[in-house]
Design an enzyme around this catalytic site. Sequence first.
Site, PDB file in Angstrom:
ATOM      1  N   THR A  34       0.803  -1.084  -0.047  1.00 14.70           N
ATOM      2  CA  THR A  34       0.027   0.089  -0.054  1.00 14.70           C
ATOM      3  C   THR A  34       0.773   1.200   0.085  1.00 14.70           C
ATOM      4  O   THR A  34       2.035   1.233   0.495  1.00 14.70           O
ATOM      5  CB  THR A  34      -0.946  -0.090   1.218  1.00 14.70           C
ATOM      6  OG1 THR A  34      -1.874  -1.192   1.113  1.00 14.70           O
ATOM      7  CG2 THR A  34      -1.451   1.414   1.465  1.00 14.70           C
ATOM      8  N   GLY A  61      -5.437  -4.530   7.639  1.00 12.60           N
ATOM      9  CA  GLY A  61      -6.611  -3.735   7.723  1.00 12.60           C
ATOM     10  C   GLY A  61      -7.749  -3.788   8.698  1.00 12.60           C
ATOM     11  O   GLY A  61      -8.205  -3.042   9.276  1.00 12.60           O
ATOM     12  N   GLY A  93     -10.749  -2.719   3.115  1.00 14.34           N
ATOM     13  CA  GLY A  93      -9.837  -2.396   4.427  1.00 14.34           C
ATOM     14  C   GLY A  93      -9.857  -1.201   5.033  1.00 14.34           C
ATOM     15  O   GLY A  93     -10.808  -0.558   4.730  1.00 14.34           O
ATOM     16  N   ASP A  94      -8.829  -0.858   5.842  1.00 11.10           N
ATOM     17  CA  ASP A  94      -8.828   0.355   6.582  1.00 11.10           C
ATOM     18  C   ASP A  94      -8.338   1.779   5.870  1.00 11.10           C
ATOM     19  O   ASP A  94      -8.830   2.839   6.105  1.00 11.10           O
ATOM     20  CB  ASP A  94      -7.567   0.187   7.646  1.00 11.10           C
ATOM     21  CG  ASP A  94      -6.242   0.229   6.911  1.00 11.10           C
ATOM     22  OD1 ASP A  94      -6.103  -0.785   6.153  1.00 11.10           O
ATOM     23  OD2 ASP A  94      -5.387   0.710   7.146  1.00 11.10           O
ATOM     24  N   ARG A 114     -14.389  -7.305  -0.026  1.00 13.95           N
ATOM     25  CA  ARG A 114     -13.968  -6.891   1.292  1.00 13.95           C
ATOM     26  C   ARG A 114     -13.372  -5.321   1.151  1.00 13.95           C
ATOM     27  O   ARG A 114     -12.664  -5.140   0.079  1.00 13.95           O
ATOM     28  CB  ARG A 114     -12.787  -7.808   1.638  1.00 13.95           C
ATOM     29  CG  ARG A 114     -12.092  -7.360   2.863  1.00 13.95           C
ATOM     30  CD  ARG A 114     -10.755  -6.700   2.539  1.00 13.95           C
ATOM     31  NE  ARG A 114      -9.884  -6.744   3.654  1.00 13.95           N
ATOM     32  CZ  ARG A 114      -8.694  -6.027   3.769  1.00 13.95           C
ATOM     33  NH1 ARG A 114      -8.304  -5.237   2.492  1.00 13.95           N
ATOM     34  NH2 ARG A 114      -7.977  -5.835   4.723  1.00 13.95           N
ATOM     35  N   THR A 121      -0.558   1.524   6.801  1.00 15.09           N
ATOM     36  CA  THR A 121      -0.406   0.205   6.107  1.00 15.09           C
ATOM     37  C   THR A 121      -0.115  -0.778   7.003  1.00 15.09           C
ATOM     38  O   THR A 121       0.547  -0.996   7.913  1.00 15.09           O
ATOM     39  CB  THR A 121       0.745   0.198   5.006  1.00 15.09           C
ATOM     40  OG1 THR A 121       0.975  -0.844   4.473  1.00 15.09           O
ATOM     41  CG2 THR A 121       2.233   0.557   5.691  1.00 15.09           C
ATOM     42  N   GLY A 122      -0.845  -2.140   6.659  1.00 16.04           N
ATOM     43  CA  GLY A 122      -0.660  -3.432   7.436  1.00 16.04           C
ATOM     44  C   GLY A 122      -1.891  -4.036   7.195  1.00 16.04           C
ATOM     45  O   GLY A 122      -2.946  -3.919   6.135  1.00 16.04           O
TER      46      GLY A 122
HETATM   47  N1  ASP Z   1      -4.069  -1.891   4.970  1.00 17.68           N
HETATM   48  C1  ASP Z   1      -4.409  -2.634   3.487  1.00 17.68           C
HETATM   49  C2  ASP Z   1      -5.454  -3.252   3.558  1.00 17.68           C
HETATM   50  O1  ASP Z   1      -5.809  -4.083   4.699  1.00 17.68           O
HETATM   51  C3  ASP Z   1      -3.423  -3.486   3.056  1.00 17.68           C
HETATM   52  C4  ASP Z   1      -1.884  -2.971   3.394  1.00 17.68           C
HETATM   53  O2  ASP Z   1      -1.648  -1.779   3.861  1.00 17.68           O
HETATM   54  O3  ASP Z   1      -0.971  -3.871   2.693  1.00 17.68           O
HETATM   55  O4  ASP Z   1      -6.483  -3.076   2.831  1.00 17.68           O
END
Ligand code: ASP
Length: 325
Positions: free
Chosen positions: A190, A244, A220-221, A218, A241-242
């Site tokens: 991301t 979500g 995410g965050d 789905r 990022t991570g």
């Molecule tokens: N945060 C993002 C999500 O969950 C994915 C990512 O940051 O790698 O959609």
Amino acid sequence: MNNIKWISGLILLIGLMGFGIPTKPQYAIAIHGGAGVILKANLSAGMEKAYRHMLDSALTVGEKVLASGGSSMDAVEKVIRIMEDCPLFNAGKGAVYSHDGYNDLDAAVMDGSNLMAGAVAGVRNVKNPITLARRVMTNSPHVMLSGKGATEFAREQGLEIVDSSYFFTERRWKDLQNAIAREKENKFGTVGCVAMDKAGNLAAGTSTGGMTNKKWNRIGDTPIIGAGTYASNKSCAVSGTGHGEFFIRYTVAREIAALMEYKGMSVQKAAEEVIINRLKPAGGEGGIIAVDKDGNIALVFNSPGMYRGAADSNGRHEIAIFGDK
Ligand code: ASP
């Protein structure tokens, strides 16, 4: 009288610099290109070079916008567009695939000066979702649009619409096949940017393809204001990022701002409290970049690595990938 003020100001500044006391930068910017299991052993020298080069050029473009007096929002959009156009990152061209073989893109921006925000989710045909998110903020009465409706709005706004094949990359297609074989959801890459401009205004933006092999539309965050993206001139601008689902449940970006606002924590301490002390024990892998209203930058992650960069008007300019550098 004015001369005396000016001269004493200059003497004070030289004094502070002499004692090594940091002076508030005129502008500051930080970027990320995703967090996760990024280890030197798994990244070829060529790939590492390519990532460093791209992070450096995106960061430099953002610095130029801010140095010439441009707004933090302009810097955020411009930087993220560059990263969206680059196949290395999981956003725009290079986005990961959903289980059904689509690239469903999410993005958000927030303007810390007035708490206006714009977001899009599950967009399949818009070349630069970050620009669409900004248009939702400035040209619609809403905060978040999704799917076909968001694309229709993009068309009305005259944004570039592309065939879904534009988002194809061999690497992400293979990632999907591997993820399906292992029945797993993966995340990676991301992109995000936070900035403080010369007027002292903060802005944040984040753009992603989400998680490889995601199902059921789905989301995410990233496009959720307060989870993966947040900005307020009262505290800080944050892009995450991570994993979500954890960022949503722990309202990560807003929590960092709230700890600063209500507990008087520094941006670094607030970010560590949320990412290291709360998210990590819960199993939520990831990281954030943040900048506060004084131009202090925090780059905090609980994963082995995070593609990242930071710069300010005091001469800071750094790119890093792994835990140490
Ligand atoms: N945060 C993002 C999500 O969950 C994915 C990512 O940051 O790698 O959609």
